[in-house]
Design an enzyme around this catalytic site. Structure first.
Site, PDB file in Angstrom:
ATOM      1  CD  GLU A   9      -0.336  -4.914  -0.717  1.00  0.00           C
ATOM      2  OE1 GLU A   9      -1.545  -4.643  -0.692  1.00  0.00           O
ATOM      3  OE2 GLU A   9       0.553  -4.075  -0.526  1.00  0.00           O
ATOM      4  CD  GLU A  50       0.100  -3.416   3.354  1.00  0.00           C
ATOM      5  OE1 GLU A  50       0.073  -4.234   2.431  1.00  0.00           O
ATOM      6  OE2 GLU A  50       0.022  -2.185   3.162  1.00  0.00           O
ATOM      7  CG  ASP A 106      -3.525   1.394   0.691  1.00  0.00           C
ATOM      8  OD1 ASP A 106      -2.377   1.349   1.164  1.00  0.00           O
ATOM      9  OD2 ASP A 106      -3.989   0.510  -0.047  1.00  0.00           O
TER      10      ASP A 106
END
Length: 813
Positions: A406, A400, A351
């Site tokens: 989210e 992503e 991430d």
């Protein structure tokens, strides 16, 4: 008003390539070089060409000196995507050799059945690659679907008439309707650490290609990434694999992961990654649904991940773990990947990269290479969009690069049905998209339950993380049943209907069943048709889950032969399963629980050059720096070099499991400590904490990792120790130590609280004290000479919640 460059009267075609109804031609003049793209006699786009190299503007004053053509025929196998299986690349390629100011270079153009591509081949000398002069001109009355550019591609996608589109930076892929039913999708392919990423800058007239790094030092003969232009009707755009087709082939020994569906706890509980029992609950649901994976997000502890891997493996579920990119930056940090794989972890979610720079792409190169070497799947978040890595690096299973579910967590109500409808026509065209769909409990959402459920089919990802809590799915049995039926991958994808401004109906096939998902952006109801003749041969049965009076309902249709009409609720959706009449529509089964390998002793002390583990395991997975050999009744483990003092080596024992997933058990080898030893630096044998992870060198803080303040008691700070909650248990191996010294206290973070602190030696309580906020630390000095495992345990005393500090813990002689 500026005229499109292709209408300049001095430009005549210098080289061209024709493939069926598509044509690409390059024209040059004293001051311009242009590429004209035509499909079915209609102009798709005119592209001004050029790039700066060593401060020379190669597109200005270029002379065509030669052109050659060839056919590119390749074949590759996709493990996931719009169509898993064999893909054949059949492109016609034109190379136009050019000369500018005595500098030789070239433009390479490809034409395929689904679009066009071009790239620059730079001179045969190393040098500085500067800005591109590439500008894409389309008709002024076009409509575009764009997102404001950010390096992690998480802004909203919206539609705009080109005349009204504000000048600015926009990210790929960029969709333009250049004429009724004629679209182009602009993006790029074939990128690695030799490059930086690019985006489009709209200046009010054209889209200019802008690279993140300029200038960029490149090697001799450097070729820029492909600029890809997928073109045609929407059905052709949605089904295109051009981005992957343009990418380089993968290595023959490339690691290919298991695609599929995953349970994921973070969305419904952002701090749940710290709790083993929560992860087991989500694993149980994955097995119940027949899903392949579970993802543990931030907060996980190395002390219990192997236990979760074992628990999941006997249920046919594979474990993936989260990491921030900077925790894997650099050669030393990359070693963590081999360690995690040795526990049996199947993949990683990485991430926060949030950069298109060449430096970051070189980081991607390093991560991709090491994960391929050790056998880990990779899901990139906070990342760039796909640019062909699904072909080149098939273990990169998703990205992503989307404002997904989210954002409900972060901002409350940032997602619209219109944003969702645009994605299958734009972002998802270029590769897998980890939107983390089907969030029934999202606050203030405007989408219906049917819309949310349909995202499971409308969107494709090599690994799809269903984001809601299992109880939310169980509360909607039709949704749970449908999600259990979804296959791990797709073999065919078709657009049945829709437009990025209104709705999307996507059909995906696996085996003999078609799964059809439809979503609407409209504030009013609409009807859509499923033309069975386009999908089936003969009478067809259908199971349809759709919106019904604010909830989910179902319709069963038997023996249909022509068209099924479905009503979409406002901002609604549906999912349908189609199969030949009489064939079963529902086939899902729960994962079976199989036996794990036996383990004679789960903890072994290294007292010699090797250790023996008694087990019936057929295979052993060792951590880096260790090797294993079969011996009578088990395996002999040996360090290849002197092991690290105090290390706790995890050995993974494997036997045949479910659906190709090994069933595993774990044993640990304790390496003797060098004495004295700071306990806060030791690996834990096990760790439980009621509020977030056990903190090293910090107070408990809250539920996030590393969120506590410095350890502090009575205003005095302590550099070393462990921060825990009032309900915790931390175990470690004493091997070779004689005494355990230290103290316990309630941290200044919770001055009005109290807790009970206990120390257990091989399970027997040997020290117990009640600690109170504001009181000085209570010291201990305990004989552990005959003890193997020490457990530090806390229990609640009275409200409010206490944060407890174990201070200056040392194993000594």
């Amino acid at each position: 008003m500026e005229q499109p460059i292709d209408r300049h009267p001095s430009l005549a075609p210098a080289a061209q390539i024709i493939r069926g109804h598509r044509q690409a031609s390059i024209s040059s003049s004293d001051d311009a070089l242009a590429l004209r793209l035509v499909s079915s006699g209609e102009e798709v786009a005119t592209i001004a060409l050029g790039v700066t190299f060593e401060n020379i503007e190669l597109g200005s004053g270029a002379t065509v000196i030669d052109s050659t053509s060839r056919t590119v025929e390749e074949q590759y196998t996709a493990a996931f995507g719009k169509a898993a299986g064999t893909h054949r690349v059949d492109h016609d390629e034109l190379t136009v050799s050019l000369r500018t100011a005595e500098v030789d270079w070239a433009v390479i153009v490809r034409v395929s059945d689904d679009g066009f591509a071009f790239r620059y081949a730079l001179p045969d000398t190393a040098g500085a690659l500067g800005a591109e002069a590439t500008r894409v001109h389309v008709a002024r009355d076009s409509r575009a679907w764009v997102l404001e550019y950010s390096t992690w591609y998480e802004t909203m996608r919206e539609g705009h008439d080109l005349r009204d589109l504000a000048p600015g930076d926009y990210g790929f892929p960029l969709l333009v309707e250049v004429a009724p039913r004629s679209f182009l999708l602009l993006t790029e392919s074939d990128i690695d650490g030799r490059h930086s990423g690019a985006h489009a800058e709209f200046d009010g007239r054209a889209f200019r290609i802008v690279a993140a790094d300029s200038p960029l030092t490149v090697d001799a003969g450097h070729r820029t990434p492909w600029r890809a232009v997928i073109s045609g009707e929407l059905s052709e755009v949605v089904a295109s694999n051009l981005v992957d087709d343009l990418a380089p082939a993968c290595a023959h020994d490339a690691f290919v992961p298991r695609p599929g569906r995953a349970a994921w706890s973070w969305w419904s509980s952002q701090f749940s990654g710290a709790y083993l029992e929560v992860q087991k609950r989500f694993t149980d649901f994955a097995a119940e649904q027949g899903w392949e994976h579970v993802l543990v997000d931030c907060g996980w502890d190395a002390a219990w991940v192997p236990e979760l891997v074992s628990y999941a493996s006997v249920r046919g579920v594979q474990v993936h773990v989260w990491s921030s990119w900077d925790d894997l930056d650099g050669e030393e940090n990359l070693k963590k990947l081999g360690l995690w794989r040795s526990w049996g972890v199947a993949g990683i979610k990485v991430d926060f990269m949030e950069s298109e720079s060449q430096v970051r792409y070189r980081w991607y190169d390093a991560i991709i290479a090491e994960t391929a070497r050790v056998g880990l799947a990779v899901n990139f978040h906070g990342s760039v969009i796909p640019r062909g890595w699904a072909r080149t690096h098939p273990h990169v299973i998703s990205y992503e690069g989307i404002r997904g579910a989210e954002y409900y967590v972060f901002y409350g109500h940032p997602l619209t049905a219109a944003h969702n409808v645009i994605q299958p026509f734009t972002r998802n065209v270029v590769g897998s998209m980890d939107y983390t769909p089907v969030t029934f409990s999202a606050p203030e959402r405007e989408t219906s339950d049917g819309h949310e459920l349909a995202l499971s089919v409308v969107y494709e990802s090599g690994i799809t993380h269903f984001a809601d809590d299992p109880d939310e799915y169980r509360a909607r049995p039709l949704a749970a049943q449908m999600l259990a039926e979804l296959p791990a991958s797709w073999q065919e994808t078709r657009l049945l209907g829709g437009h990025p401004d209104t709705h999307a109906v996507i059909a995906r096939r696996y085996g003999d069943r078609w799964f059809v998902g439809g979503i609407s952006a409209d504030a009013a109801a609409r009807t859509v048709d499923i033309d069975l003749a386009a999908l089936a041969h003969g009478p067809t049965d259908a199971w349809i889950v759709h919106d019904a009076d604010g909830a989910l309902g179902e319709t069963i249709r038997a023996g249909e032969a022509d068209v099924i009409t479905i009503e979409l609720a406002p901002r609604g959706g549906f999912v349908a399963i189609l199969a030949a009449a009489g064939a079963p529509l529902r086939r899902a089964t729960a994962q079976e629980v199989v036996a794990a390998p036996s383990v004679g002793s789960p903890l072994v002390l290294l007292t010699d050059a090797s250790v023996r583990i008694n087990t019936d395991a057929g295979a052993v997975r060792t951590p880096p720096g260790w090797s294993a050999a079969r011996c009578s009744g088990g395996w002999e483990l040996r360090p290849d070099t002197a092991p690290t003092s105090g290390d706790l080596v995890v050995v993974t024992l494997e036997s045949a499991g479910y659906d190709g997933v090994p069933a595993v058990s774990h044993a640990r080898i304790a390496v003797p400590h060098s004495i004295p030893k700071d306990v806060s630096l030791l690996p834990f044998l096990s760790a439980h904490n009621a509020v977030g992870p056990v903190e090293r060198g910090l107070a408990n803080g809250g539920p996030d990792p590393r969120d506590g303040q410095p350890l502090s008691v009575g205003g005095e700070t302590f550099a070393n120790g462990l921060g825990v909650s009032q309900d915790s248990a931390v175990s470690f191996v004493t091997s070779g130590a004689v005494r355990l010294t230290g103290s316990a206290a309630v941290d200044d973070e919770t001055p009005d609280a109290s807790a009970v602190c206990e120390i257990l030696a091989d399970g027997i309580t040997v020290w117990r004290e009640q600690t109170t906020g504001g009181a000085p630390p209570t010291s201990f000095d305990i004989d552990v000479s005959s003890t193997t495992v020490v457990t530090l345990r806390t229990k609640p005393s009275k409200a409010p919640e206490a944060h407890v500090d174990w201070l200056a813990l040392r194993l000594d002689t």
